[in-house]
Design an enzyme around this catalytic site. Structure first.
Site, mmCIF file in Angstrom:
data_model
loop_
_atom_site.group_PDB
_atom_site.id
_atom_site.type_symbol
_atom_site.label_atom_id
_atom_site.label_comp_id
_atom_site.label_asym_id
_atom_site.label_seq_id
_atom_site.Cartn_x
_atom_site.Cartn_y
_atom_site.Cartn_z
ATOM 1 C CG ASP A 77 18.091 26.253 2.389
ATOM 2 O OD1 ASP A 77 18.094 25.296 3.064
ATOM 3 O OD2 ASP A 77 17.258 27.060 2.172
ATOM 4 N NE ARG A 105 19.191 28.070 5.823
ATOM 5 C CZ ARG A 105 19.055 28.993 4.890
ATOM 6 N NH1 ARG A 105 20.006 28.936 3.736
ATOM 7 N NH2 ARG A 105 17.974 29.705 4.781
ATOM 8 C CG ASP A 147 14.854 30.821 2.203
ATOM 9 O OD1 ASP A 147 15.157 29.661 2.612
ATOM 10 O OD2 ASP A 147 13.920 31.525 2.412
ATOM 11 C CB THR A 148 16.209 26.293 -1.165
ATOM 12 O OG1 THR A 148 16.155 25.546 -0.026
ATOM 13 C CG2 THR A 148 17.246 26.697 -2.040
ATOM 14 C CD GLU A 166 12.181 25.694 5.039
ATOM 15 O OE1 GLU A 166 12.403 24.149 5.232
ATOM 16 O OE2 GLU A 166 12.586 26.496 5.299
ATOM 17 N NE ARG A 222 20.585 26.268 10.296
ATOM 18 C CZ ARG A 222 19.796 26.690 9.865
ATOM 19 N NH1 ARG A 222 18.911 25.769 9.051
ATOM 20 N NH2 ARG A 222 19.164 27.995 9.882
#
Length: 338
Positions: free
Chosen positions: A130, A144, A149-150, A152, A195
């Protein structure tokens, strides 16, 4: 004045002459007519003498009057003629003038702010599922992905999470499949890590929506007013969740607060129970198992990226028959990307 007397005299002469003729014809006394003619002649002569003197008087004005007129003219010229100062004095005057500070130029806001306009950008690096790095406003900046959300891949505290590598690999494939563009929402444009926050598109198709549909991301970090596509993303997530794809295949792994790595680690693998054997019957003699001969993996070899792009214009990911690590200079598991 002379012209006036001369005119009266001339008229008197004409009238006296006419009267003289009429009286002569009527044979009456002509004394009055003669007197009128004489008076007219006298007035005419006086007027003729006075006229040149009047003109001469107008021409011979006093020198004081002429000088006064000259002074008035000179004064008017001085009022209208600009004053030329020496260079040194002019410079001093200019330096003494107050300097008005001009407002400093401010970078104009991105034209797409608050709109659905797409901005074409250049990819620098794919960081994980992501996050990517692009060239924006002349410098490299991390982006971002908004609203998702993916897992880690290499987090300092969380380490590598299930489906993190899969999400990153799918992100690589999508980003390298066409023209990369970003879109801003109406809210804040940067997060606390400096970001950029944006929606990502490749050839006009949403990367966020694709990752959600395939079960490689969850809807997260919902901060109004940056919620333009929240409904669309939640519908895509619901489909993947219903089909138990990716992160949804592990029960209670993806939650509203993140990915429950502890839940996955505490799960014990299920091992099949051993079959009971009767003592009366001897165990069968097992025959040696001959491992199958592995088939040779087909590979493609190219001398350099120029040759490879002739067949694969967008490059190839790791695991592809044409992939070579020497052609993956940025180490993002994708060789010869544009």
């Amino acid at each position: 004045m002379g012209l006036f007397l001369a005119g009266i005299g001339f008229i008197s002469i004409i009238i006296g002459f006419i009267g003289f003729v009429i009286l002569f014809i009527m044979k009456k006394p002509k004394k009055a007519a003669v007197i009128l003619v004489v008076v007219g002649i006298v007035l005419f002569i006086i007027g003729a003498i006075i006229t040149p003197l009047d003109e001469l008087g107008e021409q011979d004005q006093p020198e004081e009057a002429v000088e006064g007129q000259k002074n008035v003219i000179e004064t008017e010229k001085q009022e209208t003629t600009p004053v030329i100062l020496p260079a040194s004095i002019e410079k001093t005057v200019q330096e003494a003038k107050p300097v008005v500070e001009q407002p400093t130029a401010v970078d104009p806001p991105t034209k797409s702010s608050g709109t659905t306009n797409l901005l074409a950008v250049t990819l620098v690096q794919i960081i994980d599922g992501d996050t990517i790095k692009i060239m924006y406003n002349g410098k490299e900046q991390n982006v971002r992905y908004l609203l998702i959300d993916t897992p880690e891949t290499n987090h300092p505290q969380l380490g590598k999470q299930p489906f993190g590598d899969e999400a990153k690999q799918r992100n690589i494939e999508l980003i390298h499949s066409g023209k990369l563009e970003i879109e801003f929402d109406i809210g804040q444009r940067y997060d606390k890590y400096d970001r950029l926050l944006a929606y990502i598109y490749v050839d006009g198709k949403s990367v966020q929506e694709t990752l959600l549909e395939e079960g490689l991301a969850r809807v997260a970090y919902v901060y109004p007013p940056n919620i333009r596509y929240l409904d669309t993303y939640e519908k895509a997530q619901a489909k993947a969740k219903e089909q138990k794809l990716g992160i949804w295949s592990i029960e209670n792994y993806a939650t509203d607060t993140g990915f429950n790595t502890d839940k996955v680690a505490n799960e014990k693998p299920v091992t099949p129970k051993a079959e009971k054997t009767t003592p009366e019957r001897a165990a069968p003699v097992q025959q040696p198992v001959v491992a199958p001969v592995p088939q040779a993996i087909e590979t493609e070899w190219f001398q350099n990226c120029t040759e490879l792009r002739k067949k694969y214009p967008n490059g190839v990911p790791a695991g592809h028959p044409a992939y070579q690590s020497k052609m993956d200079r940025d180490g993002d598991n994708f060789a010869c990307e544009q």
